[in-house]
Design an enzyme around this catalytic site. Sequence first.
Site, PDB file in Angstrom:
ATOM      1  N   ARG A 180       0.812  -1.219   0.000  1.00 19.66           N
ATOM      2  CA  ARG A 180       0.000   0.000   0.000  1.00 19.66           C
ATOM      3  C   ARG A 180       0.849   1.274   0.000  1.00 19.66           C
ATOM      4  O   ARG A 180       0.442   2.289   0.542  1.00 19.66           O
ATOM      5  CB  ARG A 180      -0.943   0.049   1.231  1.00 19.66           C
ATOM      6  CG  ARG A 180      -2.052  -0.980   1.332  1.00 19.66           C
ATOM      7  CD  ARG A 180      -2.994  -0.962   0.166  1.00 19.66           C
ATOM      8  NE  ARG A 180      -2.443  -1.708  -0.955  1.00 19.66           N
ATOM      9  CZ  ARG A 180      -2.438  -3.038  -1.030  1.00 19.66           C
ATOM     10  NH1 ARG A 180      -2.981  -3.745  -0.088  1.00 19.66           N
ATOM     11  NH2 ARG A 180      -1.925  -3.661  -2.059  1.00 19.66           N
ATOM     12  N   CYS A 228     -10.344   0.697   3.089  1.00 19.88           N
ATOM     13  CA  CYS A 228      -9.737   0.284   4.355  1.00 19.88           C
ATOM     14  C   CYS A 228      -8.985   1.461   4.971  1.00 19.88           C
ATOM     15  O   CYS A 228      -8.179   2.108   4.309  1.00 19.88           O
ATOM     16  CB  CYS A 228      -8.780  -0.883   4.130  1.00 19.88           C
ATOM     17  SG  CYS A 228      -9.667  -2.435   3.921  1.00 19.88           S
TER      18      CYS A 228
HETATM   19  N1  EPU Z   1     -12.778 -10.046   9.398  1.00 22.45           N
HETATM   20  C1  EPU Z   1     -13.557 -10.091  10.523  1.00 22.45           C
HETATM   21  N2  EPU Z   1     -14.277  -8.975  10.854  1.00 22.45           N
HETATM   22  C2  EPU Z   1     -14.234  -7.827  10.119  1.00 22.45           C
HETATM   23  C3  EPU Z   1     -13.429  -7.790   8.976  1.00 22.45           C
HETATM   24  C4  EPU Z   1     -12.697  -8.918   8.612  1.00 22.45           C
HETATM   25  O1  EPU Z   1     -13.628 -11.076  11.230  1.00 22.45           O
HETATM   26  O2  EPU Z   1     -14.912  -6.862  10.519  1.00 22.45           O
HETATM   27  C5  EPU Z   1     -12.032 -11.246   9.022  1.00 22.45           C
HETATM   28  C6  EPU Z   1     -12.509 -11.831   7.695  1.00 22.45           C
HETATM   29  O3  EPU Z   1     -13.599 -12.679   7.891  1.00 22.45           O
HETATM   30  C7  EPU Z   1     -11.276 -12.552   7.191  1.00 22.45           C
HETATM   31  C8  EPU Z   1     -10.122 -11.692   7.730  1.00 22.45           C
HETATM   32  O4  EPU Z   1     -10.665 -10.892   8.787  1.00 22.45           O
HETATM   33  O5  EPU Z   1     -11.194 -13.811   7.797  1.00 22.45           O
HETATM   34  C9  EPU Z   1      -9.496 -10.803   6.652  1.00 22.45           C
HETATM   35  O6  EPU Z   1     -10.508  -9.949   6.135  1.00 22.45           O
HETATM   36  P1  EPU Z   1     -10.664  -9.653   4.560  1.00 22.45           P
HETATM   37  O7  EPU Z   1     -10.620 -10.916   3.804  1.00 22.45           O
HETATM   38  O8  EPU Z   1     -11.833  -8.753   4.414  1.00 22.45           O
HETATM   39  O9  EPU Z   1      -9.343  -8.899   4.162  1.00 22.45           O
HETATM   40  P2  EPU Z   1      -8.640  -7.662   4.823  1.00 22.45           P
HETATM   41  O10 EPU Z   1      -7.264  -8.075   5.174  1.00 22.45           O
HETATM   42  O11 EPU Z   1      -9.470  -7.005   5.874  1.00 22.45           O
HETATM   43  C10 EPU Z   1      -7.550  -6.757   2.610  1.00 22.45           C
HETATM   44  C11 EPU Z   1      -7.282  -5.370   2.089  1.00 22.45           C
HETATM   45  C12 EPU Z   1      -8.522  -4.851   1.363  1.00 22.45           C
HETATM   46  C13 EPU Z   1      -8.857  -5.796   0.225  1.00 22.45           C
HETATM   47  C14 EPU Z   1      -9.132  -7.185   0.830  1.00 22.45           C
HETATM   48  C15 EPU Z   1      -9.436  -8.230  -0.237  1.00 22.45           C
HETATM   49  C16 EPU Z   1      -5.821  -4.132   3.591  1.00 22.45           C
HETATM   50  C17 EPU Z   1      -5.743  -3.221   4.766  1.00 22.45           C
HETATM   51  N3  EPU Z   1      -7.040  -4.489   3.235  1.00 22.45           N
HETATM   52  O12 EPU Z   1      -8.580  -6.646   3.583  1.00 22.45           O
HETATM   53  O13 EPU Z   1      -8.162  -3.597   0.820  1.00 22.45           O
HETATM   54  O14 EPU Z   1     -10.007  -5.335  -0.457  1.00 22.45           O
HETATM   55  O15 EPU Z   1      -7.938  -7.618   1.538  1.00 22.45           O
HETATM   56  O16 EPU Z   1      -8.380  -8.330  -1.114  1.00 22.45           O
HETATM   57  O17 EPU Z   1      -4.784  -4.501   3.034  1.00 22.45           O
HETATM   58  C18 EPU Z   1      -8.271  -1.210   0.818  1.00 22.45           C
HETATM   59  O18 EPU Z   1      -7.058  -1.229   0.556  1.00 22.45           O
HETATM   60  O19 EPU Z   1      -8.938  -0.143   0.865  1.00 22.45           O
HETATM   61  C19 EPU Z   1      -8.947  -2.477   1.076  1.00 22.45           C
HETATM   62  C20 EPU Z   1     -10.192  -2.534   1.488  1.00 22.45           C
END
Ligand code: EPU
Length: 307
Positions: A180, A228
Amino acid sequence: MTWPDGFARTTARPSPRSGIRLASPNLLRPYTTLGVGGPADHLIEPETVEGVAAVVRTAREEQAPLRVLGKGSNLVVGSDGVDGYVLRTNRLEHLRVGTDGLVTVGAGLSTARLLSAARKRGLGGLECLVGYPATVGGAVRMNAGGRWGEFGDAVESVLVVDHDGELSERTASECGFAYRTSRLAGLVIVEARLRLTPCDPEAYRLRIAEIHRDKSAAQPLSELSAGCVFKNPPGESAGRLVDRAGLLGTRVGGAAVSTVHGNFLVNGGDAEGDDVLRLIDLVREEVARQAGIELELEVEVWRRGGA
Ligand code: EPU
Protein backbone atom coordinates in the site's frame (compact mmCIF):
# COMPACT_ATOMS: atom_id res chain seq x y z
CA MET A 1 -2.48 35.30 -10.17
CA THR A 2 -3.74 34.77 -13.73
CA TRP A 3 -3.76 31.19 -14.90
CA PRO A 4 -2.94 30.24 -18.51
CA ASP A 5 -5.51 28.62 -20.79
CA GLY A 6 -6.42 25.08 -19.94
CA PHE A 7 -6.98 25.71 -16.24
CA ALA A 8 -10.18 25.24 -14.43
CA ARG A 9 -10.55 26.82 -11.03
CA THR A 10 -13.48 25.19 -9.38
CA THR A 11 -16.20 27.17 -7.71
CA ALA A 12 -19.27 26.11 -5.76
CA ARG A 13 -21.39 23.79 -7.86
CA PRO A 14 -24.11 21.25 -7.21
CA SER A 15 -22.84 18.17 -5.44
CA PRO A 16 -22.59 15.01 -7.54
CA ARG A 17 -23.92 13.08 -4.52
CA SER A 18 -27.34 13.39 -3.05
CA GLY A 19 -27.53 14.43 0.55
CA ILE A 20 -24.36 16.51 0.47
CA ARG A 21 -24.81 20.26 0.15
CA LEU A 22 -22.12 22.72 -0.78
CA ALA A 23 -21.97 25.71 1.53
CA SER A 24 -18.79 27.38 0.31
CA PRO A 25 -16.53 27.31 -2.76
CA ASN A 26 -13.69 24.81 -3.06
CA LEU A 27 -15.25 22.37 -0.62
CA LEU A 28 -13.46 19.05 -0.92
CA ARG A 29 -16.27 16.81 0.30
CA PRO A 30 -17.83 16.22 -3.16
CA TYR A 31 -14.42 15.04 -4.36
CA THR A 32 -13.82 12.39 -1.69
CA THR A 33 -15.54 9.01 -1.63
CA LEU A 34 -16.18 9.41 2.11
CA GLY A 35 -18.03 12.65 1.36
CA VAL A 36 -16.38 14.73 4.08
CA GLY A 37 -13.95 17.64 4.15
CA GLY A 38 -13.87 21.43 4.33
CA PRO A 39 -12.55 23.84 1.68
CA ALA A 40 -9.14 24.19 0.07
CA ASP A 41 -7.67 27.68 -0.30
CA HIS A 42 -7.12 26.91 -4.01
CA LEU A 43 -8.58 23.98 -5.91
CA ILE A 44 -7.17 23.67 -9.42
CA GLU A 45 -7.70 21.19 -12.25
CA PRO A 46 -4.89 21.46 -14.82
CA GLU A 47 -5.53 19.97 -18.26
CA THR A 48 -1.91 19.51 -19.29
CA VAL A 49 1.42 18.43 -17.84
CA GLU A 50 2.67 22.02 -18.32
CA GLY A 51 -0.33 23.14 -16.29
CA VAL A 52 0.63 20.75 -13.48
CA ALA A 53 4.19 22.13 -13.51
CA ALA A 54 2.85 25.72 -13.31
CA VAL A 55 0.79 24.90 -10.22
CA VAL A 56 3.75 23.17 -8.57
CA ARG A 57 6.02 26.17 -9.24
CA THR A 58 3.42 28.66 -8.01
CA ALA A 59 2.91 26.75 -4.76
CA ARG A 60 6.67 26.60 -4.30
CA GLU A 61 7.13 30.33 -4.96
CA GLU A 62 4.41 31.11 -2.44
CA GLN A 63 5.82 28.51 -0.01
CA ALA A 64 2.28 27.16 0.17
CA PRO A 65 1.46 23.47 0.68
CA LEU A 66 0.48 21.49 -2.42
CA ARG A 67 -1.64 18.37 -2.21
CA VAL A 68 -2.69 16.08 -5.05
CA LEU A 69 -6.25 14.80 -5.30
CA GLY A 70 -7.31 11.89 -7.49
CA LYS A 71 -10.68 10.25 -6.77
CA GLY A 72 -10.26 11.04 -3.07
CA SER A 73 -10.89 7.40 -2.22
CA ASN A 74 -8.10 6.95 0.29
CA LEU A 75 -8.47 10.24 2.01
CA VAL A 76 -9.98 11.84 5.11
CA VAL A 77 -10.16 15.66 5.02
CA GLY A 78 -10.80 17.56 8.27
CA SER A 79 -13.79 19.89 8.67
CA ASP A 80 -11.61 23.03 8.36
CA GLY A 81 -10.26 21.88 5.00
CA VAL A 82 -6.69 22.58 3.93
CA ASP A 83 -4.43 25.53 3.31
CA GLY A 84 -2.53 26.11 0.06
CA TYR A 85 -3.15 24.33 -3.24
CA VAL A 86 -5.09 21.20 -4.05
CA LEU A 87 -4.32 19.95 -7.55
CA ARG A 88 -7.06 17.71 -8.88
CA THR A 89 -5.86 15.40 -11.66
CA ASN A 90 -9.30 14.57 -13.12
CA ARG A 91 -8.61 16.30 -16.45
CA LEU A 92 -5.51 14.24 -17.22
CA GLU A 93 -7.42 11.27 -18.55
CA HIS A 94 -5.91 10.21 -21.89
CA LEU A 95 -5.44 6.54 -22.85
CA ARG A 96 -3.30 5.24 -25.71
CA VAL A 97 -2.39 1.68 -26.64
CA GLY A 98 1.02 1.56 -28.33
CA THR A 99 2.20 -0.88 -30.97
CA ASP A 100 4.60 -2.26 -28.31
CA GLY A 101 1.52 -3.35 -26.30
CA LEU A 102 2.17 -0.74 -23.61
CA VAL A 103 -0.85 1.26 -22.44
CA THR A 104 -0.19 4.92 -21.66
CA VAL A 105 -2.74 6.49 -19.34
CA GLY A 106 -3.23 9.88 -17.72
CA ALA A 107 -3.06 9.97 -13.93
CA GLY A 108 -6.60 11.29 -13.65
CA LEU A 109 -8.25 8.46 -15.61
CA SER A 110 -10.56 6.47 -13.36
CA THR A 111 -9.41 2.91 -12.81
CA ALA A 112 -12.93 1.69 -13.69
CA ARG A 113 -12.59 3.30 -17.13
CA LEU A 114 -9.09 1.87 -17.52
CA LEU A 115 -10.35 -1.63 -16.67
CA SER A 116 -13.20 -1.44 -19.13
CA ALA A 117 -11.22 0.20 -22.00
CA ALA A 118 -8.37 -2.30 -21.63
CA ARG A 119 -10.78 -5.26 -21.48
CA LYS A 120 -12.48 -4.21 -24.72
CA ARG A 121 -9.03 -4.30 -26.37
CA GLY A 122 -8.37 -7.82 -24.98
CA LEU A 123 -6.03 -6.60 -22.24
CA GLY A 124 -6.43 -7.80 -18.66
CA GLY A 125 -4.46 -8.45 -15.48
CA LEU A 126 -6.09 -5.59 -13.56
CA GLU A 127 -8.24 -7.70 -11.22
CA CYS A 128 -6.58 -5.87 -8.30
CA LEU A 129 -8.52 -2.70 -9.20
CA VAL A 130 -12.03 -4.16 -9.02
CA GLY A 131 -14.26 -2.43 -6.47
CA TYR A 132 -11.93 0.51 -5.75
CA PRO A 133 -13.04 3.93 -6.89
CA ALA A 134 -9.63 5.34 -7.80
CA THR A 135 -7.64 7.22 -10.39
CA VAL A 136 -4.59 5.74 -12.07
CA GLY A 137 -2.34 8.22 -10.20
CA GLY A 138 -3.79 7.31 -6.81
CA ALA A 139 -3.60 3.59 -7.54
CA VAL A 140 0.08 3.97 -8.54
CA ARG A 141 0.97 6.14 -5.53
CA MET A 142 -0.67 3.69 -3.07
CA ASN A 143 0.16 0.51 -5.01
CA ALA A 144 -3.56 -0.32 -4.74
CA GLY A 145 -4.52 -3.92 -4.34
CA GLY A 146 -5.32 -6.80 -2.08
CA ARG A 147 -6.01 -10.49 -2.49
CA TRP A 148 -6.18 -10.16 -6.29
CA GLY A 149 -2.76 -8.61 -6.81
CA GLU A 150 -1.19 -5.15 -6.74
CA PHE A 151 -1.33 -2.38 -9.34
CA GLY A 152 2.45 -1.80 -9.16
CA ASP A 153 2.92 -5.19 -10.88
CA ALA A 154 1.39 -3.74 -14.08
CA VAL A 155 3.45 -0.54 -14.06
CA GLU A 156 6.37 -0.27 -16.47
CA SER A 157 7.18 3.38 -15.73
CA VAL A 158 5.55 6.65 -14.63
CA LEU A 159 5.97 10.32 -15.54
CA VAL A 160 6.16 12.64 -12.55
CA VAL A 161 6.48 16.36 -11.91
CA ASP A 162 8.89 16.97 -9.03
CA HIS A 163 8.81 19.81 -6.48
CA ASP A 164 10.86 22.04 -8.84
CA GLY A 165 8.18 21.61 -11.52
CA GLU A 166 10.48 19.39 -13.64
CA LEU A 167 9.09 16.42 -15.58
CA SER A 168 10.92 13.08 -15.39
CA GLU A 169 10.36 9.35 -15.83
CA ARG A 170 10.62 6.74 -13.04
CA THR A 171 10.96 3.05 -13.85
CA ALA A 172 8.92 0.54 -11.86
CA SER A 173 11.91 -0.36 -9.69
CA GLU A 174 12.55 3.34 -8.96
CA CYS A 175 8.91 3.63 -7.87
CA GLY A 176 9.68 1.30 -4.93
CA PHE A 177 6.28 -0.38 -4.80
CA ALA A 178 5.53 -2.04 -1.45
CA TYR A 179 2.47 -2.90 0.64
CA ARG A 180 0.00 0.00 0.00
CA THR A 181 2.84 2.45 -0.70
CA SER A 182 5.56 3.61 -3.10
CA ARG A 183 8.49 6.02 -3.13
CA LEU A 184 6.43 8.56 -5.11
CA ALA A 185 5.22 10.63 -2.14
CA GLY A 186 5.74 14.35 -2.74
CA LEU A 187 5.75 13.96 -6.55
CA VAL A 188 2.82 14.62 -8.86
CA ILE A 189 2.20 11.54 -11.00
CA VAL A 190 0.92 12.71 -14.39
CA GLU A 191 1.03 9.55 -16.53
CA ALA A 192 1.70 5.81 -16.25
CA ARG A 193 2.82 3.25 -18.81
CA LEU A 194 1.34 -0.16 -18.12
CA ARG A 195 2.17 -3.62 -19.36
CA LEU A 196 -1.10 -5.56 -19.35
CA THR A 197 -1.68 -9.24 -20.07
CA PRO A 198 -3.78 -10.52 -22.99
CA CYS A 199 -7.23 -11.77 -21.96
CA ASP A 200 -10.41 -13.15 -23.42
CA PRO A 201 -12.72 -10.14 -22.92
CA GLU A 202 -15.85 -12.16 -22.11
CA ALA A 203 -14.15 -14.55 -19.64
CA TYR A 204 -12.42 -11.55 -18.05
CA ARG A 205 -15.74 -9.66 -17.72
CA LEU A 206 -17.23 -12.64 -15.86
CA ARG A 207 -14.17 -12.86 -13.62
CA ILE A 208 -14.44 -9.15 -12.75
CA ALA A 209 -18.15 -9.55 -11.95
CA GLU A 210 -17.31 -12.50 -9.67
CA ILE A 211 -14.64 -10.51 -7.78
CA HIS A 212 -17.10 -7.63 -7.43
CA ARG A 213 -19.70 -10.01 -5.97
CA ASP A 214 -17.17 -11.45 -3.49
CA LYS A 215 -16.07 -7.97 -2.40
CA SER A 216 -19.64 -6.68 -2.08
CA ALA A 217 -20.43 -9.54 0.28
CA ALA A 218 -17.49 -8.68 2.56
CA GLN A 219 -17.23 -4.88 2.23
CA PRO A 220 -19.74 -1.97 2.36
CA LEU A 221 -19.11 -0.98 -1.27
CA SER A 222 -22.38 0.92 -1.69
CA GLU A 223 -21.81 3.20 1.31
CA LEU A 224 -19.72 6.38 1.48
CA SER A 225 -16.30 5.25 2.72
CA ALA A 226 -12.56 5.64 2.17
CA GLY A 227 -11.95 1.91 1.75
CA CYS A 228 -9.74 0.28 4.35
CA VAL A 229 -8.71 2.90 6.91
CA PHE A 230 -5.90 0.98 8.63
CA LYS A 231 -3.03 -1.12 7.29
CA ASN A 232 -3.11 -4.77 8.24
CA PRO A 233 -0.51 -5.33 11.00
CA PRO A 234 1.92 -8.17 10.09
CA GLY A 235 0.03 -11.49 10.18
CA GLU A 236 -3.20 -9.83 11.35
CA SER A 237 -6.31 -8.24 9.84
CA ALA A 238 -7.10 -4.72 11.02
CA GLY A 239 -10.80 -5.32 10.30
CA ARG A 240 -10.86 -8.44 12.46
CA LEU A 241 -9.08 -6.60 15.32
CA VAL A 242 -11.68 -3.80 15.22
CA ASP A 243 -14.46 -6.40 15.09
CA ARG A 244 -13.01 -8.39 18.03
CA ALA A 245 -12.76 -5.18 20.04
CA GLY A 246 -16.57 -4.96 19.74
CA LEU A 247 -16.44 -1.74 17.74
CA LEU A 248 -18.62 -2.59 14.69
CA GLY A 249 -21.36 0.06 14.44
CA THR A 250 -19.64 2.49 16.87
CA ARG A 251 -20.58 6.08 16.00
CA VAL A 252 -19.12 9.55 16.37
CA GLY A 253 -21.53 12.16 14.99
CA GLY A 254 -22.48 11.09 11.47
CA ALA A 255 -19.55 8.66 11.11
CA ALA A 256 -19.71 4.98 12.03
CA VAL A 257 -17.59 1.84 11.95
CA SER A 258 -19.21 -0.31 9.25
CA THR A 259 -21.26 -3.20 10.54
CA VAL A 260 -20.05 -5.23 7.53
CA HIS A 261 -16.25 -4.82 7.85
CA GLY A 262 -14.34 -3.31 10.77
CA ASN A 263 -11.71 -1.62 8.63
CA PHE A 264 -14.29 0.61 6.89
CA LEU A 265 -15.59 3.83 8.44
CA VAL A 266 -18.76 5.02 6.74
CA ASN A 267 -20.57 8.34 6.37
CA GLY A 268 -24.31 8.01 6.96
CA GLY A 269 -24.78 11.21 4.90
CA ASP A 270 -24.25 13.98 7.46
CA ALA A 271 -20.77 13.16 8.80
CA GLU A 272 -18.17 15.90 9.18
CA GLY A 273 -14.47 15.31 8.56
CA ASP A 274 -13.75 15.80 12.25
CA ASP A 275 -16.32 13.10 13.21
CA VAL A 276 -14.31 10.63 11.13
CA LEU A 277 -10.99 11.79 12.64
CA ARG A 278 -12.39 11.40 16.17
CA LEU A 279 -13.71 7.94 15.29
CA ILE A 280 -10.27 6.94 13.97
CA ASP A 281 -8.68 8.00 17.30
CA LEU A 282 -11.33 6.12 19.27
CA VAL A 283 -10.82 2.90 17.28
CA ARG A 284 -7.03 3.07 17.57
CA GLU A 285 -7.16 3.68 21.32
CA GLU A 286 -9.60 0.82 21.91
CA VAL A 287 -7.68 -1.71 19.75
CA ALA A 288 -4.40 -0.68 21.46
CA ARG A 289 -6.03 -1.09 24.89
CA GLN A 290 -7.62 -4.47 24.17
CA ALA A 291 -5.16 -6.13 21.75
CA GLY A 292 -1.95 -4.17 22.47
CA ILE A 293 -1.60 -3.37 18.73
CA GLU A 294 -1.07 0.15 17.36
CA LEU A 295 -3.03 0.38 14.11
CA GLU A 296 -1.27 2.36 11.40
CA LEU A 297 -3.28 4.53 9.01
CA GLU A 298 -3.63 3.38 5.41
CA VAL A 299 -5.67 6.46 4.45
CA GLU A 300 -4.13 9.91 4.12
CA VAL A 301 -5.36 12.60 6.50
CA TRP A 302 -5.48 16.23 5.33
CA ARG A 303 -5.85 19.00 7.87
CA ARG A 304 -5.36 22.77 7.73
CA GLY A 305 -1.77 23.49 8.78
CA GLY A 306 -0.99 19.78 8.66
CA ALA A 307 1.27 19.41 5.60
N1 EPU B 1 -12.78 -10.05 9.40
C1 EPU B 1 -13.56 -10.09 10.52
N2 EPU B 1 -14.28 -8.98 10.85
C2 EPU B 1 -14.23 -7.83 10.12
C3 EPU B 1 -13.43 -7.79 8.98
C4 EPU B 1 -12.70 -8.92 8.61
O1 EPU B 1 -13.63 -11.08 11.23
O2 EPU B 1 -14.91 -6.86 10.52
C5 EPU B 1 -12.03 -11.25 9.02
C6 EPU B 1 -12.51 -11.83 7.70
O3 EPU B 1 -13.60 -12.68 7.89
C7 EPU B 1 -11.28 -12.55 7.19
C8 EPU B 1 -10.12 -11.69 7.73
O4 EPU B 1 -10.66 -10.89 8.79
O5 EPU B 1 -11.19 -13.81 7.80
C9 EPU B 1 -9.50 -10.80 6.65
O6 EPU B 1 -10.51 -9.95 6.14
P1 EPU B 1 -10.66 -9.65 4.56
O7 EPU B 1 -10.62 -10.92 3.80
O8 EPU B 1 -11.83 -8.75 4.41
O9 EPU B 1 -9.34 -8.90 4.16
P2 EPU B 1 -8.64 -7.66 4.82
O10 EPU B 1 -7.26 -8.07 5.17
O11 EPU B 1 -9.47 -7.01 5.87
C10 EPU B 1 -7.55 -6.76 2.61
C11 EPU B 1 -7.28 -5.37 2.09
C12 EPU B 1 -8.52 -4.85 1.36
C13 EPU B 1 -8.86 -5.80 0.22
C14 EPU B 1 -9.13 -7.19 0.83
C15 EPU B 1 -9.44 -8.23 -0.24
C16 EPU B 1 -5.82 -4.13 3.59
C17 EPU B 1 -5.74 -3.22 4.77
N3 EPU B 1 -7.04 -4.49 3.24
O12 EPU B 1 -8.58 -6.65 3.58
O13 EPU B 1 -8.16 -3.60 0.82
O14 EPU B 1 -10.01 -5.33 -0.46
O15 EPU B 1 -7.94 -7.62 1.54
O16 EPU B 1 -8.38 -8.33 -1.11
O17 EPU B 1 -4.78 -4.50 3.03
C18 EPU B 1 -8.27 -1.21 0.82
O18 EPU B 1 -7.06 -1.23 0.56
O19 EPU B 1 -8.94 -0.14 0.87
C19 EPU B 1 -8.95 -2.48 1.08
C20 EPU B 1 -10.19 -2.53 1.49
